[in-house]
Design a protein around this motif. Structure first.
Motif, PDB file in Angstrom:
ATOM      1  N   MET A 383       0.846  -1.186   0.000  1.00  0.00           N
ATOM      2  CA  MET A 383       0.000   0.000   0.000  1.00  0.00           C
ATOM      3  C   MET A 383       0.884   1.239   0.000  1.00  0.00           C
ATOM      4  O   MET A 383       1.724   1.406   0.888  1.00  0.00           O
ATOM      5  CB  MET A 383      -0.918   0.005   1.220  1.00  0.00           C
ATOM      6  N   VAL A 384       0.704   2.079  -1.012  1.00  0.00           N
ATOM      7  CA  VAL A 384       1.542   3.262  -1.198  1.00  0.00           C
ATOM      8  C   VAL A 384       0.667   4.508  -1.167  1.00  0.00           C
ATOM      9  O   VAL A 384      -0.402   4.549  -1.790  1.00  0.00           O
ATOM     10  CB  VAL A 384       2.292   3.209  -2.546  1.00  0.00           C
ATOM     11  N   ASP A 385       1.129   5.534  -0.454  1.00  0.00           N
ATOM     12  CA  ASP A 385       0.352   6.768  -0.360  1.00  0.00           C
ATOM     13  C   ASP A 385       1.290   7.967  -0.456  1.00  0.00           C
ATOM     14  O   ASP A 385       2.366   7.964   0.127  1.00  0.00           O
ATOM     15  CB  ASP A 385      -0.411   6.809   0.965  1.00  0.00           C
ATOM     16  N   LYS A 386       0.864   8.974  -1.197  1.00  0.00           N
ATOM     17  CA  LYS A 386       1.623  10.219  -1.283  1.00  0.00           C
ATOM     18  C   LYS A 386       1.272  11.073  -0.069  1.00  0.00           C
ATOM     19  O   LYS A 386       0.144  11.534   0.078  1.00  0.00           O
ATOM     20  CB  LYS A 386       1.284  10.965  -2.576  1.00  0.00           C
ATOM     21  N   VAL A 387       2.259  11.274   0.803  1.00  0.00           N
ATOM     22  CA  VAL A 387       2.044  12.032   2.033  1.00  0.00           C
ATOM     23  C   VAL A 387       2.010  13.530   1.743  1.00  0.00           C
ATOM     24  O   VAL A 387       1.164  14.264   2.247  1.00  0.00           O
ATOM     25  CB  VAL A 387       3.143  11.708   3.069  1.00  0.00           C
ATOM     26  N   ASN A 388       2.954  13.992   0.937  1.00  0.00           N
ATOM     27  CA  ASN A 388       2.996  15.392   0.507  1.00  0.00           C
ATOM     28  C   ASN A 388       3.746  15.453  -0.814  1.00  0.00           C
ATOM     29  O   ASN A 388       4.069  14.410  -1.398  1.00  0.00           O
ATOM     30  CB  ASN A 388       3.633  16.290   1.580  1.00  0.00           C
ATOM     31  N   ASP A 389       4.028  16.658  -1.303  1.00  0.00           N
ATOM     32  CA  ASP A 389       4.674  16.802  -2.612  1.00  0.00           C
ATOM     33  C   ASP A 389       6.076  16.208  -2.660  1.00  0.00           C
ATOM     34  O   ASP A 389       6.602  15.939  -3.738  1.00  0.00           O
ATOM     35  CB  ASP A 389       4.738  18.277  -3.015  1.00  0.00           C
ATOM     36  N   GLY A 390       6.693  15.993  -1.497  1.00  0.00           N
ATOM     37  CA  GLY A 390       8.061  15.488  -1.488  1.00  0.00           C
ATOM     38  C   GLY A 390       8.220  14.079  -0.973  1.00  0.00           C
ATOM     39  O   GLY A 390       9.308  13.510  -1.057  1.00  0.00           O
ATOM     40  N   ARG A 391       7.145  13.492  -0.430  1.00  0.00           N
ATOM     41  CA  ARG A 391       7.295  12.190   0.218  1.00  0.00           C
ATOM     42  C   ARG A 391       6.191  11.207  -0.166  1.00  0.00           C
ATOM     43  O   ARG A 391       5.020  11.569  -0.278  1.00  0.00           O
ATOM     44  CB  ARG A 391       7.287  12.344   1.747  1.00  0.00           C
ATOM     45  N   VAL A 392       6.611   9.961  -0.356  1.00  0.00           N
ATOM     46  CA  VAL A 392       5.693   8.841  -0.547  1.00  0.00           C
ATOM     47  C   VAL A 392       5.934   7.866   0.592  1.00  0.00           C
ATOM     48  O   VAL A 392       7.079   7.633   0.990  1.00  0.00           O
ATOM     49  CB  VAL A 392       5.938   8.142  -1.906  1.00  0.00           C
ATOM     50  N   ALA A 393       4.870   7.302   1.129  1.00  0.00           N
ATOM     51  CA  ALA A 393       4.999   6.390   2.272  1.00  0.00           C
ATOM     52  C   ALA A 393       4.487   4.997   1.917  1.00  0.00           C
ATOM     53  O   ALA A 393       3.490   4.848   1.207  1.00  0.00           O
ATOM     54  CB  ALA A 393       4.225   6.931   3.472  1.00  0.00           C
ATOM     55  N   ILE A 394       5.199   3.981   2.405  1.00  0.00           N
ATOM     56  CA  ILE A 394       4.718   2.605   2.344  1.00  0.00           C
ATOM     57  C   ILE A 394       3.889   2.383   3.612  1.00  0.00           C
ATOM     58  O   ILE A 394       4.420   2.318   4.713  1.00  0.00           O
ATOM     59  CB  ILE A 394       5.880   1.594   2.292  1.00  0.00           C
ATOM     60  N   LYS A 395       2.585   2.277   3.450  1.00  0.00           N
ATOM     61  CA  LYS A 395       1.706   2.161   4.618  1.00  0.00           C
ATOM     62  C   LYS A 395       1.429   0.717   5.001  1.00  0.00           C
ATOM     63  O   LYS A 395       0.959   0.444   6.108  1.00  0.00           O
ATOM     64  CB  LYS A 395       0.400   2.902   4.356  1.00  0.00           C
ATOM     65  N   TYR A 396       1.704  -0.200   4.071  1.00  0.00           N
ATOM     66  CA  TYR A 396       1.466  -1.612   4.381  1.00  0.00           C
ATOM     67  C   TYR A 396       2.251  -2.460   3.396  1.00  0.00           C
ATOM     68  O   TYR A 396       2.309  -2.156   2.210  1.00  0.00           O
ATOM     69  CB  TYR A 396      -0.024  -1.933   4.272  1.00  0.00           C
ATOM     70  N   PHE A 397       2.866  -3.503   3.903  1.00  0.00           N
ATOM     71  CA  PHE A 397       3.526  -4.476   3.029  1.00  0.00           C
ATOM     72  C   PHE A 397       3.404  -5.854   3.651  1.00  0.00           C
ATOM     73  O   PHE A 397       3.599  -6.028   4.853  1.00  0.00           O
ATOM     74  CB  PHE A 397       5.002  -4.144   2.815  1.00  0.00           C
ATOM     75  N   LYS A 398       3.052  -6.824   2.827  1.00  0.00           N
ATOM     76  CA  LYS A 398       2.933  -8.197   3.316  1.00  0.00           C
ATOM     77  C   LYS A 398       3.352  -9.170   2.231  1.00  0.00           C
ATOM     78  O   LYS A 398       2.996  -9.028   1.058  1.00  0.00           O
ATOM     79  CB  LYS A 398       1.481  -8.494   3.729  1.00  0.00           C
ATOM     80  N   GLU A 399       4.110 -10.151   2.655  1.00  0.00           N
ATOM     81  CA  GLU A 399       4.537 -11.251   1.782  1.00  0.00           C
ATOM     82  C   GLU A 399       3.942 -12.531   2.356  1.00  0.00           C
ATOM     83  O   GLU A 399       4.161 -12.862   3.520  1.00  0.00           O
ATOM     84  CB  GLU A 399       6.059 -11.327   1.757  1.00  0.00           C
ATOM     85  N   LEU A 400       3.156 -13.255   1.546  1.00  0.00           N
ATOM     86  CA  LEU A 400       2.479 -14.462   2.030  1.00  0.00           C
ATOM     87  C   LEU A 400       2.614 -15.594   1.019  1.00  0.00           C
ATOM     88  O   LEU A 400       2.603 -15.351  -0.200  1.00  0.00           O
ATOM     89  CB  LEU A 400       0.987 -14.195   2.232  1.00  0.00           C
ATOM     90  N   PRO A 401       2.710 -16.839   1.498  1.00  0.00           N
ATOM     91  CA  PRO A 401       2.595 -17.966   0.573  1.00  0.00           C
ATOM     92  C   PRO A 401       1.223 -17.914  -0.100  1.00  0.00           C
ATOM     93  O   PRO A 401       0.222 -17.560   0.543  1.00  0.00           O
ATOM     94  CB  PRO A 401       2.714 -19.193   1.485  1.00  0.00           C
ATOM     95  N   GLN A 402       1.161 -18.277  -1.350  1.00  0.00           N
ATOM     96  CA  GLN A 402      -0.091 -18.135  -2.084  1.00  0.00           C
ATOM     97  C   GLN A 402      -1.212 -18.992  -1.499  1.00  0.00           C
ATOM     98  O   GLN A 402      -2.379 -18.592  -1.523  1.00  0.00           O
ATOM     99  CB  GLN A 402       0.118 -18.475  -3.561  1.00  0.00           C
ATOM    100  N   ASP A 403      -0.883 -20.163  -0.971  1.00  0.00           N
ATOM    101  CA  ASP A 403      -1.950 -21.007  -0.424  1.00  0.00           C
ATOM    102  C   ASP A 403      -2.602 -20.339   0.786  1.00  0.00           C
ATOM    103  O   ASP A 403      -3.824 -20.370   0.952  1.00  0.00           O
ATOM    104  CB  ASP A 403      -1.435 -22.408  -0.074  1.00  0.00           C
TER     105      ASP A 403
END
Length: 672
Positions: A383-403
C-alpha cells in the motif's frame, strides 16, 4: 524479505521472463521500464513525436493522443531535477531544456556534450546514426516551426525567447490576439525505414535502450565503488533517488533528524546502488500504474488527486494477469464457473484447508485454472500513499505464501457475506460487498435523488484510512476491527435517519459485517432463515417481534394505500426503532398500544386469521423472552445486542415466504 528486496527480486524475475521493456505496447500502456529510463503519459496536448526519414529530414509530426506513453533515458540529476540548475534528460525532454535559445545556453551546451559522449561510446553504427540524426535535428531547430504551426493552425505567428507563442485566432466573432507558452511541450523522435525497413522510435527501439544502459553502466564504473546493501556487490551507490509520484520520493535522507546522533551523514544509513535503485523504483512505478496490479483506495478527482494505491502481484504472475482484486473480492470470482455462495455447497463444506472441494473450486475460479500451490510461490501486497509533494509512504507491506493468501480470501468470502438484491437478475443472492461499499455504507451520508450512502469526495483520505484498516482482515485473515462492527450496529439502530432504499442497502451491508463479527468472536454463523427455537437469544426474539409489529401495521393499511394510490407511511415500529433497541420492554408496550387501531382494522376487513397469526408469533416470542430473563436474571429493559437485527431480518423473510405461498394458493383456488 524487506520491501526493497522483494521489489528487486521481482524486477529480476520480470527481466528473465521478458516482461521488462515490452516494446510492443510501449505507447499504449505503462510497461515495466528498463533501468535508467522513465516514461511520461500524454495529456493529448503536451507531447509531439517528430517524424523523420532515414536521411534525417523532418516529414511530419504527431501530437500523441491522451493516455499514450513515451519512454526516454534519464540520469540521476535529470530524473529528480528542480531549481535553476535543473538538468535535461539525455535524449527527449521539454522544449525549455533542449530547444536552443539564449535563456538556456548552458543547458543546451551540457545536453549536446553529454549526447556526444554517448555517441562516442557507442560501437553499433546504427545506434550512432540514430543518435546523430536526433542531435542534428535538435541543432537545426526546424522542428519548432512544425510545432508552432500545429499549435496555432497558421504560419502567421511569433515566438519569443521565453517560448511564448503569439498568434491571431480567427472566428465568426472576428480576430482575437492569442498567447500560449510551449515551454512544457515534450518532443520525442521516430525515424521511418531506418533499420532493415523498420520504423524506429525512441519508444520502441530496444537496442537504443540497451545502448544507454551500457553507457550509464560505463559511467557508473568510473565512480567510487561501495557495497550495495541489497545486492551485496560493489557498485556505484547513490543517495539521490528518483520520485515515485512526480518528485515525491520513497527513499530520502535530506532530513538530518533521521540519522542525527547515530551517523554523521545520510550516506551511512544505507548504501543502495544506482542500478538497484533504478530497478526498485521502476518496479514500484509499474505496479502503481498498471491497472491489473494496482487499485485506488478512493476516487479523488482533479489534477492534484493522488489516492492511495494497493498493489498486488505474484511471484509467478508479476503482471497479475489473473486479475485478483482484493478490494472487491466478488469481482475476482467468475460466478458462471462457480457460485461461491451456494448454501447447499457451504453446508457440506466446513473446512478452509487448501484441497477441500469448495476451496478447490473457488481457487480455480480465481486463478482461472486448477493449480497446485507450491511452497515457493508467494503473493506480495503493498500500500503506497503520497504524504505530501516530497514524500511517498509505504503504509502496508505483506509477503504471504499463495496457499495462505487464497485461504484467507476464501475465509473473507464466506464470512463477510449476506443477501443482496441483484437488479439485473431480479433476485436476492448471497455475496460479499467490496470494502469501498462497506466503508461508504457504514460511515457515509445519504446523497442525491437515488439515495446512495457514501462518504463525501472531500473526505477521501478518511475513506482511504478506513479501507486500509480492512486490508489485513482480507489478506492475513485477521479479525475485522471492533470499531467497524460497533459502527454497523450503531447505524442499524438509527433507522429513522435513512430513506427506505438507503436503509435496505445499509441493513444488508451491516448484516454482512455483523455476521462476520459474530463468526470471529462468538463462533456463530447467522442466516436469513429463522434459527431453531432453542438457539434464539433475547435480542433475536425482540427483533422478531418488531418485524411482526411492522408487518401487522403495513398489512392493515394495505387496502388504503391501494385505493388512495399512496406510498406506505412510516410505521410506529419504525418511529420507535432506536428507543426499542435501548429499552425494549417498555417500548414494546408503547408500540402495542399504538397499533390497537390497526388490529381493529384487520378485524373489520375480515382478516382475523392474519391478526391471530401475528399475535401468536408475538406471544410465543414474549414467553421465550420471559423464560430467558428469569433464568439469567436479566433486566427487562436491558438494551439489545446485534442479534436483534438478525431476528428482525429472519422474521421478515419468514413472513414474506408465507405470504407468497398464501398468494400462490389463492391464485390456484381462483383457477379451479
Amino acid at each position: 524479505m524487506t520491501i526493497a528486496s522483494v521489489l528487486l527480486k521481482s524486477y529480476d524475475k520480470a527481466l528473465e521472463s521478458g516482461i521488462v521493456d515490452d516494446v510492443k505496447n510501449n505507447y499504449d500502456k505503462p510497461t515495466l521500464l528498463p533501468i535508467y529510463h522513465s516514461n511520461k503519459r500524454s495529456t493529448g496536448k503536451d507531447i509531439y513525436e517528430i517524424l523523420l526519414n532515414n536521411k534525417g529530414e523532418i516529414v511530419g509530426l504527431d501530437l500523441l493522443e491522451e493516455n499514450k506513453y513515451i519512454i526516454f533515458p534519464t540520469t540521476i540529476d535529470s530524473i529528480a531535477r528542480s531549481g535553476k540548475d535543473a538538468k535535461s534528460m539525455p535524449l527527449c525532454d521539454a522544449l525549455s531544456y533542449i530547444y536552443p535559445m539564449k535563456s538556456n545556453e548552458k543547458k543546451i551546451e551540457t545536453y549536446q556534450k553529454e549526447l556526444n559522449e554517448w555517441i562516442n561510446f557507442e560501437n553499433n553504427p546504427k545506434i550512432k546514426e540514430f543518435l546523430n540524426i536526433i542531435l542534428d535535428t535538435i541543432k537545426s531547430k526546424k522542428y519548432i516551426d512544425w510545432i508552432c504551426e500545429d499549435q496555432t493552425g497558421s504560419k502567421d505567428y511569433t515566438l519569443d525567447d521565453d517560448l511564448n507563442l503569439f498568434y491571431k485566432e480567427v472566428s465568426n466573432k472576428g480576430v482575437k490576439d492569442k498567447k500560449t507558452n510551449i515551454k512544457k511541450v515534450w518532443i520525442t523522435f521516430k525515424i521511418y525505414d531506418f533499420d532493415n525497413g523498420k520504423d524506429c522510435s525512441v519508444n520502441n527501439y530496444k537496442a537504443l535502450h540497451e545502448s544507454f544502459i551500457n553507457f550509464q553502466n560505463y559511467l557508473n564504473s568510473k565512480q567510487e565503488q561501495k557495497y550495495c546493501n541489497l545486492t551485496g556487490k560493489k557498485s556505484y551507490c547513490i543517495t539521490k533517488h528518483r520520485g515515485i509520484v512526480g518528485n515525491a520520493k520513497l527513499i530520502s535522507v535530506s532530513y538530518n533528524e533521521i540519522f542525527k546522533g547515530r551517523f554523521d551523514d545520510g550516506e551511512q544509513i544505507v548504501s543502495i546502488s544506482y542500478e538497484a535503485s533504478s530497478k526498485i523504483h521502476n518496479m514500484i512505478k509499474y505496479l502503481m500504474e498498471n491497472k491489473t496490479t494496482a487499485r485506488s483506495l478512493s476516487f479523488q478527482k482533479g489534477k492534484a488527486a493522488t489516492p492511495a494505491k494497493l498493489c498486488v502481484w505474484f511471484s509467478d504472475d508479476i503482471e497479475n494477469e489473473a486479475g485478483i482484486d482484493i478490494t472487491d473480492v466478488s469481482s475476482t470470482i467468475d460466478k458462471k464457473e462457480f457460485n461461491a455462495f451456494d448454501d447447499d455447497i457451504w453446508e457440506n463444506e466446513n473446512s478452509y484447508e487448501i484441497g477441500g472441494e469448495v476451496t478447490e473450486k473457488i481457487v480455480k475460479a480465481i486463478k482461472g485454472h486448477g493449480k497446485v500451490f507450491m511452497p515457493t510461490e508467494y503473493v506480495y501486497l503493498l500500500m503506497v500513499d503520497k504524504v505530501n509533494d516530497g514524500r511517498v509512504a509505504i503504509k502496508y507491506f505483506k509477503e504471504l505464501p499463495q496457499d495462505i493468501f487464497f485461504k484467507n480470501i476464501i475465509k473473507w468470502y464466506d464470512q463477510m457475506s449476506w443477501y443482496f438484491y441483484n437488479d439485473k437478475e431480479k433476485i436476492f443472492e448471497r455475496t460479499s460487498p467490496n470494502i469501498s461499499a462497506i466503508v461508504d455504507r457504514l460511515y457515509g451520508v445519504e446523497q442525491g435523488e437515488k439515495h446512495y450512502i457514501k462518504i463525501a469526495d472531500s473526505k477521501n483520505k478518511y475513506k482511504e484510512k478506513m479501507m486500509s484498516d480492512l486490508i489485513p482482515s482480507i489478506i492475513e485473515g485477521k479479525k475485522i476491527p471492533q470499531g467497524l462492527a460497533k459502527q454497523a450496529f450503531y447505524d442499524v439502530k438509527n433507522r429513522q435517519r435513512y430513506s427506505l432504499n438507503a436503509w435496505r442497502s445499509l441493513m444488508n451491508t451491516a448484516l454482512a459485517v455483523l455476521n462476520k463479527y459474530k463468526q470471529e468472536n462468538k463462533n456463530e454463523r447467522m442466516d436469513r432463515n429463522l434459527k431453531p427455537k432453542e438457539e434464539q437469544s433475547r435480542s433475536y426474539l425482540y427483533g422478531r417481534i418488531l418485524a411482526v409489529l411492522e408487518n401487522l401495521e403495513n398489512y392493515a393499511m394495505r387496502d388504503v394505500y391501494k385505493i388512495t394510490n399512496s406510498n406506505p407511511r412510516i410505521t410506529n415500529a419504525e418511529k420507535l426503532w432506536n428507543r426499542y433497541t435501548k429499552a425494549p420492554a417498555s417500548t414494546l408496550n408503547l408500540i402495542k398500544n399504538k397499533i390497537m387501531p390497526y388490529q381493529e382494522r384487520l378485524i373489520k376487513s375480515g382478516k382475523v386469521g392474519t391478526k391471530i397469526k401475528y399475535e401468536k408469533i408475538i406471544e410465543e416470542c414474549i414467553n421465550q423472552i420471559s423464560d430467558i430473563e428469569s433464568l439469567n436474571n436479566i433486566n427487562k429493559n436491558k438494551s439489545l445486542d446485534e442479534d436483534f437485527i438478525f431476528g428482525y431480518y429472519a422474521q421478515k423473510q419468514d413472513l414474506y415466504k408465507k405470504n407468497e405461498k398464501l398468494k400462490e394458493a389463492e391464485e390456484n383456488n381462483k383457477g379451479e
